[in-house]
Enzyme design. Sequence first.
Site, PDB file in Angstrom:
ATOM      1  CG  HIS A  76      43.440  47.685  43.167  1.00 59.84           C
ATOM      2  ND1 HIS A  76      42.543  48.652  42.802  1.00 59.84           N
ATOM      3  CD2 HIS A  76      44.634  48.310  43.311  1.00 59.84           C
ATOM      4  CE1 HIS A  76      43.159  49.814  42.717  1.00 59.84           C
ATOM      5  NE2 HIS A  76      44.431  49.639  43.028  1.00 59.84           N
ATOM      6  CD  GLU A 111      36.556  42.345  42.358  1.00 54.62           C
ATOM      7  OE1 GLU A 111      37.765  42.604  42.222  1.00 54.62           O
ATOM      8  OE2 GLU A 111      35.701  43.236  42.589  1.00 54.62           O
ATOM      9  CG  ASP A 125      29.063  26.894  26.402  1.00 56.61           C
ATOM     10  OD1 ASP A 125      29.147  26.880  25.149  1.00 56.61           O
ATOM     11  OD2 ASP A 125      29.660  26.088  27.132  1.00 56.61           O
TER      12      ASP A 125
END
Length: 159
Positions: A76, A111, A125
């Site tokens: 949500h 989250e 990265d």
Amino acid sequence: MQEFSHIKDDRAYMVDISNKDTVVRYATASGKIKLHGETAEKIRSGSVEKGNVLATARTAAILAVKRTPDLIPMCHQIPITSVDVDFEIGEGDVTANVEVRSVGRTGVEMEALTGVSVALLTVWDMVKSAEKDNTGNYPSTAIENIHVVRKVKEIITNQ
């Protein structure tokens, strides 16, 4: 057999949370990226060629937390009230810890997990040129142990 909350009549759907109470919720997640010792030292000293690894990873984690419903279909959209990202640099690793807070009707563990995942991917990265072997592969670089450390739901009381 266990019933799944996001499956009804063999179809995936988003659970209705409209009847749940609005409460303070927070979750902390953690994970680690294994690196060469020299790479960890470059992060510690701020000498990575691409720039400040942890500042970039912190920003990436915060953005990822805010975009979680765009990445995980059944999550949500919830009001994120706070995101705190912390790192620990070891001898040959970096641990990311992400705490997410909300006042809402559903938890924030996805989250927090998303924030940790993207923070660690951003570290990778930023340092991948130092981690590659002579074939261009990463035989010792690994993201591991991403998990929820703590999940809390606090009832709001009027003062």
